[in-house]
Design an enzyme around this catalytic site. Structure first.
Site, PDB file in Angstrom:
ATOM      1  N   ASP A 343     -33.359  64.871  -5.762  1.00 32.66           N
ATOM      2  CA  ASP A 343     -34.135  63.927  -4.946  1.00 32.66           C
ATOM      3  C   ASP A 343     -35.559  63.885  -5.486  1.00 32.66           C
ATOM      4  O   ASP A 343     -35.868  64.559  -6.464  1.00 32.66           O
ATOM      5  CB  ASP A 343     -34.128  64.374  -3.468  1.00 32.66           C
ATOM      6  N   ASP A 345     -39.465  64.420  -3.985  1.00 32.12           N
ATOM      7  CA  ASP A 345     -40.187  64.883  -2.792  1.00 32.12           C
ATOM      8  C   ASP A 345     -41.666  64.494  -2.884  1.00 32.12           C
ATOM      9  O   ASP A 345     -42.269  64.614  -3.950  1.00 32.12           O
ATOM     10  CB  ASP A 345     -40.102  66.418  -2.698  1.00 32.12           C
ATOM     11  N   ASP A 434     -37.664  62.346  -0.088  1.00 29.28           N
ATOM     12  CA  ASP A 434     -38.198  63.021   1.100  1.00 29.28           C
ATOM     13  C   ASP A 434     -39.698  62.771   1.173  1.00 29.28           C
ATOM     14  O   ASP A 434     -40.403  62.996   0.178  1.00 29.28           O
ATOM     15  CB  ASP A 434     -37.976  64.550   1.007  1.00 29.28           C
TER      16      ASP A 434
HETATM   17  N1  DCT Z   1     -37.949  74.461  -0.156  1.00 34.59           N
HETATM   18  C1  DCT Z   1     -38.090  75.740   0.339  1.00 34.59           C
HETATM   19  N2  DCT Z   1     -37.078  76.296   1.035  1.00 34.59           N
HETATM   20  C2  DCT Z   1     -35.936  75.619   1.228  1.00 34.59           C
HETATM   21  C3  DCT Z   1     -35.777  74.333   0.721  1.00 34.59           C
HETATM   22  C4  DCT Z   1     -36.805  73.759   0.027  1.00 34.59           C
HETATM   23  O1  DCT Z   1     -39.119  76.367   0.156  1.00 34.59           O
HETATM   24  N3  DCT Z   1     -34.968  76.207   1.928  1.00 34.59           N
HETATM   25  C5  DCT Z   1     -39.057  73.874  -0.906  1.00 34.59           C
HETATM   26  C6  DCT Z   1     -38.966  74.272  -2.332  1.00 34.59           C
HETATM   27  C7  DCT Z   1     -38.679  73.048  -3.083  1.00 34.59           C
HETATM   28  C8  DCT Z   1     -39.063  71.923  -2.150  1.00 34.59           C
HETATM   29  O2  DCT Z   1     -39.024  72.462  -0.854  1.00 34.59           O
HETATM   30  C9  DCT Z   1     -38.161  70.736  -2.310  1.00 34.59           C
HETATM   31  O3  DCT Z   1     -36.809  71.101  -2.057  1.00 34.59           O
HETATM   32  P1  DCT Z   1     -35.627  70.520  -2.911  1.00 34.59           P
HETATM   33  O4  DCT Z   1     -35.828  69.079  -3.156  1.00 34.59           O
HETATM   34  O5  DCT Z   1     -34.369  70.941  -2.230  1.00 34.59           O
HETATM   35  O6  DCT Z   1     -35.716  71.364  -4.249  1.00 34.59           O
HETATM   36  P2  DCT Z   1     -36.261  71.013  -5.686  1.00 34.59           P
HETATM   37  O7  DCT Z   1     -36.868  72.236  -6.205  1.00 34.59           O
HETATM   38  O8  DCT Z   1     -37.096  69.787  -5.633  1.00 34.59           O
HETATM   39  O9  DCT Z   1     -34.937  70.761  -6.508  1.00 34.59           O
HETATM   40  P3  DCT Z   1     -34.131  69.423  -6.774  1.00 34.59           P
HETATM   41  O10 DCT Z   1     -34.409  69.082  -8.175  1.00 34.59           O
HETATM   42  O11 DCT Z   1     -32.701  69.802  -6.571  1.00 34.59           O
HETATM   43  O12 DCT Z   1     -34.598  68.376  -5.829  1.00 34.59           O
HETATM   44 MG    MG Z   2     -36.421  67.969  -4.817  1.00 38.00          MG
END
Ligand code: DCT
Ligand code: MG
Length: 510
Positions: A343, A345, A434
């Site tokens: 996604d 963010d 997000d």
């Molecule tokens: N985060 C966190 N704890 C979680 C979930 C998320 O601290 N349980 C934080 C860390 C990363 C950020 O929020 C965004 O989450 P994701 O989009 O799920 O992770 P990402 O690192 O951006 O990986 P992806 O490439 O899969 O989006």
């Molecule tokens: Mg992400």
């Protein structure tokens, strides 16, 4: 005194030998509370040691006469890491993994800068390890002669995307995921920590000996490493990749809106494919799952950086149209330099907005996209944030900010066509986005929390709690000893409050 002077200083006249501990030292204010230095006399000599101790104290450093538990940094001159380790052993002292062993050049640079400077490889004393030399033909596989002390905390390690231990980390990621599917939290954490520490190593593990002294690589983990070294693969991982339950959970949770509980239910009901789930009349789906099925192909094909940048332009334009002073930052994996993600963010904040303007922004932005036909799915979560509330102690706690989970329609022409991963024909791709809105005073904490990685965030919170008696979450940092909230304008300030060296987002891929 500049660093040059300190480096070349030596007593001109021979003075009566003084015991270093008895050197008279006027009380000085300690400016750098988080560092406790001990300067080793061995090979440095008592006079030069006394001089450096006095100088460091005058500059605001805390320097101990004796080696005690509170010491965080040992500074030595003309000693190798092994010399210092031998000396510590001779004193019957077990060096903790958190203790920094540094060359005097670091202290001298600190004296020049008037504050602690960053410890780099050229300052850190390395501890020699035994290893069997590897044939020259595989030069890139030769582990370094020496390994720096590796912290048990991901927030004290620099982890870039250059992972030279993929063969092991891929295995541990799968083992951890399986434990998550089975809700076996302890083993899940064990495997995630192993993968995380291996990702930070600047050399590939080629023999079990290479794992010595590295935290989190004991027990079960060591057996898996041993097997991969010997056979090139882990039998447990191989079995999992063919395991009905693992395969089904992996497939079901790949649908947006399907969590562990739903995957478990569908598995127990005997489903093994998505097409049979979709066609079953007895099942009802949430709005999120319906959108997940509808855009399944787009959502499982990862978001490229070019697509993320194009989404960023969309978000930026829409946000500033309603709140011109708003600041939009891309967070998550893309901020850590990842080339693909599941996604995109974003964190949004505004220095001037009223509470009402702040609360309405995400709604205005999503309404605007809806009118333009770009909103494929939208789920708003209102803020439950309360000022002055103590941060959460849970390492995985979700934050209380207002946010929305979206699927946006990204038209192909908005993306550099060469880099777009969109399929021919449709002309657009569904992208998971997000958006998080946070109060301006929380922005540094929110940015740090939303940048990740998950393991990095967990260890930051664990470090704050266990090493600093502080509580950190996405909203605030609370010092339990002083009973105060520590304010921060930037991520750097949060690291400084925690007594941690600053780690760039690109180095947080733990
Ligand atoms: N985060 C966190 N704890 C979680 C979930 C998320 O601290 N349980 C934080 C860390 C990363 C950020 O929020 C965004 O989450 P994701 O989009 O799920 O992770 P990402 O690192 O951006 O990986 P992806 O490439 O899969 O989006
Ligand atoms: Mg992400």
């Amino acid at each position: 005194m500049d660093p040059e002077q300190a480096a070349h200083w030596s007593p001109r006249k021979k003075r009566p030998r003084q015991r270093s501990a008895s050197v008279a030292s006027a009380p000085h204010d300690i400016r750098f509370q988080d560092l406790v230095l001990f300067i080793l006399e061995k090979k440095m000599g008592s006079t030069r040691r006394a001089f450096l101790m006095e100088l460091a104290r005058r500059k605001g450093f805390r320097v101990e006469n004796e080696l005690s538990d509170s010491v965080t940094h040992i500074v030595a001159e003309n000693n190798s890491g092994s010399d210092v380790m031998k000396w510590l052993q001779g004193q019957n002292i077990q060096a903790s993994s958190e203790l920094e062993l540094l060359d005097v050049s670091w202290l001298i640079e600190c004296m020049g800068a008037g504050k602690p400077v960053e410890m780099t490889g050229r300052h850190q004393l390395v501890v020699n390890r035994d290893y069997s030399p590897t044939p020259v033909s595989s030069l890139n596989k030769i582990p370094p002669l020496a390994v720096q002390k590796i912290s048990q905390y991901a927030c004290k390690r620099r982890t870039t995307l250059n992972n030279c231990n993929h063969i092991f980390t891929d295995a541990f990621d799968i083992l951890a995921e399986n434990c998550e599917f089975r809700e076996n939290e302890a083993s899940c954490v064990e495997f995630m920590r192993a993968a995380s520490v291996l990702k930070s190593l600047p050399f590939p593990i080629i023999s079990v000996k290479d794992t010595e002294g590295i935290p989190w690589l004991g027990g079960k983990v060591k057996c898996v490493i041993e097997e991969i070294i010997e056979d090139g693969e882990s039998s447990e991982v191989k079995a999992l990749l063919n395991d009905e339950r693992y395969k089904s959970f992996k497939l079901f949770t790949s649908v947006f809106g399907v969590g562990l509980k739903t995957a478990e239910r569908w598995f127990r009901m005997g489903f093994r494919t998505l097409s049979t789930v979709k066609l079953d009349k007895s099942l009802t789906f949430t709005r999120m799952q319906k959108a997940g099925f509808l855009h399944y192909e787009d959502l499982v094909s990862c978001v490229t950086r070019a697509e993320a940048e194009a989404v960023s332009v969309l978000v930026q334009q829409a946000v500033v149209a309603f709140l011109p002073d708003a600041l939009v930052s891309m967070t998550g994996g893309f901020r850590r330099g990842k080339k693909i993600g599941h996604d995109v963010d974003f964190l949004i904040t505004s220095p001037e907005a009223t509470e009402e303007e702040e609360q309405q922004l995400l709604h205005k932005v999503t309404n605007f996209w809806e009118q333009k036909g770009l909103l494929l799915y939208c789920d708003h979560v209102e803020s439950t944030f309360e000022k002055c509330k103590l941060p959460s102690r849970k390492v995985d706690a979700l934050d209380h900010f207002q946010k929305c989970f979206l699927i946006l329609k990204l038209y192909r022409e908005r993306v550099d066509s060469v880099q777009s991963s969109q399929q021919e024909g449709k002309g657009w791709k569904a992208i998971r986005v997000d958006l998080v809105m946070c109060p301006y005073e929380c922005r540094a904490f929110a940015l740090l929390g939303w940048t990740g990685s998950r393991q990095f965030e967990r260890d930051l919170r664990r470090y704050a709690t266990h090493e600093r008696k502080m509580i950190l979450d996405n909203h605030a940092l609370y010092d339990k000893t002083k009973r105060v909230f520590l304010k921060a304008e930037s991520e750097e300030e949060i690291f400084a409050h925690l007594g941690l060296e600053y780690i760039e987002p690109l180095e947080r891929n733990a």
